[in-house]
Write a protein that holds these residues in place. Sequence first.
Motif, PDB file in Angstrom:
ATOM      1  N   LEU A 283      -6.388  -5.643   7.164  1.00  8.76           N
ATOM      2  CA  LEU A 283      -5.627  -4.722   6.314  1.00  8.76           C
ATOM      3  C   LEU A 283      -4.704  -5.429   5.336  1.00  8.76           C
ATOM      4  CD1 LEU A 283      -4.550  -2.046   8.951  1.00  8.76           C
ATOM      5  CD2 LEU A 283      -6.500  -1.956   7.374  1.00  8.76           C
ATOM      6  N   THR A 284      -4.137  -6.550   5.744  1.00  7.02           N
ATOM      7  CA  THR A 284      -3.192  -7.246   4.874  1.00  7.02           C
ATOM      8  C   THR A 284      -3.196  -8.727   5.189  1.00  7.02           C
ATOM      9  OG1 THR A 284      -0.865  -7.336   4.149  1.00  7.02           O
ATOM     10  CG2 THR A 284      -1.257  -6.829   6.450  1.00  7.02           C
ATOM     11  N   ILE A 291       2.948 -11.128   0.656  1.00  8.51           N
ATOM     12  CA  ILE A 291       1.656 -10.455   0.732  1.00  8.51           C
ATOM     13  C   ILE A 291       0.797 -10.827  -0.471  1.00  8.51           C
ATOM     14  CG2 ILE A 291       0.506  -8.207   0.656  1.00  8.51           C
ATOM     15  CD1 ILE A 291       2.807  -7.052   2.256  1.00  8.51           C
ATOM     16  N   LEU A 292      -0.428 -11.282  -0.206  1.00  6.50           N
ATOM     17  CA  LEU A 292      -1.352 -11.676  -1.262  1.00  6.50           C
ATOM     18  C   LEU A 292      -2.530 -10.717  -1.402  1.00  6.50           C
ATOM     19  CD1 LEU A 292      -1.582 -15.578  -1.003  1.00  6.50           C
ATOM     20  CD2 LEU A 292      -0.111 -14.165  -2.456  1.00  6.50           C
ATOM     21  N   ALA A 293      -2.755  -9.884  -0.408  1.00  6.40           N
ATOM     22  CA  ALA A 293      -3.852  -8.917  -0.493  1.00  6.40           C
ATOM     23  C   ALA A 293      -3.625  -7.810   0.519  1.00  6.40           C
ATOM     24  CB  ALA A 293      -5.197  -9.589  -0.227  1.00  6.40           C
ATOM     25  N   THR A 294      -4.010  -6.605   0.136  1.00  6.98           N
ATOM     26  CA  THR A 294      -3.944  -5.463   1.049  1.00  6.98           C
ATOM     27  C   THR A 294      -5.199  -4.617   0.886  1.00  6.98           C
ATOM     28  OG1 THR A 294      -2.940  -3.876  -0.490  1.00  6.98           O
ATOM     29  CG2 THR A 294      -1.427  -5.323   0.723  1.00  6.98           C
ATOM     30  N   GLY A 342      -5.151   3.322   1.086  1.00  2.15           N
ATOM     31  CA  GLY A 342      -4.151   2.398   0.569  1.00  2.15           C
ATOM     32  C   GLY A 342      -3.257   1.854   1.665  1.00  2.15           C
ATOM     33  N   PRO A 343      -2.452   0.842   1.358  1.00  2.00           N
ATOM     34  CA  PRO A 343      -1.625   0.212   2.400  1.00  2.00           C
ATOM     35  C   PRO A 343      -0.656   1.162   3.079  1.00  2.00           C
ATOM     36  CG  PRO A 343      -1.039  -0.594   0.191  1.00  2.00           C
ATOM     37  CD  PRO A 343      -2.303   0.170   0.054  1.00  2.00           C
ATOM     38  N   ARG A 344      -0.081   2.097   2.356  1.00  2.63           N
ATOM     39  CA  ARG A 344       0.919   2.982   2.961  1.00  2.63           C
ATOM     40  C   ARG A 344       0.298   3.921   3.985  1.00  2.63           C
ATOM     41  NH1 ARG A 344       5.760   1.962   1.144  1.00  2.63           N
ATOM     42  NH2 ARG A 344       6.043   1.091  -0.957  1.00  2.63           N
ATOM     43  N   ILE A 348       1.834   0.140   6.054  1.00  5.69           N
ATOM     44  CA  ILE A 348       2.234  -1.129   5.427  1.00  5.69           C
ATOM     45  C   ILE A 348       3.204  -0.809   4.305  1.00  5.69           C
ATOM     46  CG2 ILE A 348       1.412  -3.197   4.239  1.00  5.69           C
ATOM     47  CD1 ILE A 348      -1.368  -2.565   5.552  1.00  5.69           C
ATOM     48  N   ASP A 349       4.378  -1.411   4.346  1.00  6.52           N
ATOM     49  CA  ASP A 349       5.469  -1.051   3.434  1.00  6.52           C
ATOM     50  C   ASP A 349       5.340  -1.776   2.093  1.00  6.52           C
ATOM     51  OD1 ASP A 349       7.766   0.093   2.449  1.00  6.52           O
ATOM     52  OD2 ASP A 349       9.118  -1.307   3.459  1.00  6.52           O
ATOM     53  N   THR A 350       4.302  -1.450   1.361  1.00 12.88           N
ATOM     54  CA  THR A 350       4.123  -1.983   0.015  1.00 12.88           C
ATOM     55  C   THR A 350       3.186  -1.073  -0.757  1.00 12.88           C
ATOM     56  OG1 THR A 350       3.423  -3.906  -1.307  1.00 12.88           O
ATOM     57  CG2 THR A 350       2.166  -3.447   0.675  1.00 12.88           C
TER      58      THR A 350
END
Length: 364
Positions: A283-284, A291-294, A342-344, A348-350
């Motif tokens: 996931l991340t 963070i470089l990728a999510t 998506g990350p959220r 994931i807090d971004t």
Amino acid sequence: MRKIGIAEIEDIALGAALLGAGGGGDPYVGKLVAIGAVKECGPVTLLDPEEVPDDALVVPIAMMGAPTVLSEKAIGGAEYQTLYDTVSTFYGKPIYAFMPIEAGGVNSMLPIAAAARLGLPLVDCDGMGRAFPELQMVTFTIGGGSATPMALVDEKGNSCIFRTITNKWTEELARAVTMACGGSVSVSLFSMDGAFMKQYAVKGIVTRSQILGSAIRRVKEASQRTPEEEFLHITEGFRLFKGKICDVLREVRAGFNFGKVLLDGIGDYKGKSAYVEFQNENLTAAVEEEILATTPDLICLVDTETFQPVPTDALKYGKRVMVAGLPCYPLWRTPEGLKLVGPRYFGIDTDYIPLEERCKGGNA
């Protein structure tokens, strides 16, 4: 239209394991299931989506549950016939073709096995262009498609069919039944006509998997580039980190593999640290806490020598890996796509930032 035999399966399994972004199950297990079916029943016909009639019934087939369970709880062969009978009876018409729902070591292989055993063609498309952990996370949801009627069957012969009010409810209810059945089941869902498939499916995924698998096998034969450069070139990927696995934290919870892999840098990254978090799929990825990728971009761990993908259930202490990022299918970058994957969504807090922007100045 072309045929898929054992040689093609070998490459498809390898390429799909990369596109699975760490998830989708053990490619070795899935490959054995598909090869066994083709050996017994003959090669499978692969159709281009445009070759499918608009009114034809096309049905994705997949495994649902925690991929690690498959090493102890095998897939039989009778499940495919049960799924076929349940769905075709519901619609009152025969199934024209099967298709994969996602790319991954197991879920790219089971539809091949099902097609071989039932004498049906397979369509060269899926609903993700990669793998995601929850069943509503497909392009068909964006198009307004329904996951139900969804048929579910376990290896013992228990089966049921779901009708739900939303695709998220399908995920919740089917996940509960999956856990009651031992953590993994076979399912068919998002049954659709050919016209809808042509509009919303990720086309060419089986062929892309095969091309990637073949290229990974021959990556050291490149004359113009180093093997690493060749790998990044053929995958259109970005190198995020290279390191040795120093710890793996994992647990099976609610029918998913959750975890985090910690890495100590090697080579150009010596003295740095990184981590990758996953829920079935990676996931991340972060280096030095940046963070470089999510998700929904693909985060893939590959062996530094062979560039073979390493799924999350094969991560172990001491293994040397390269963390690579691959851009996702464009539809996932839309507001509708990011709401689903998506990350959220995963806590994931971004906000989502495309991989290419996060890695400006990196290796492409």
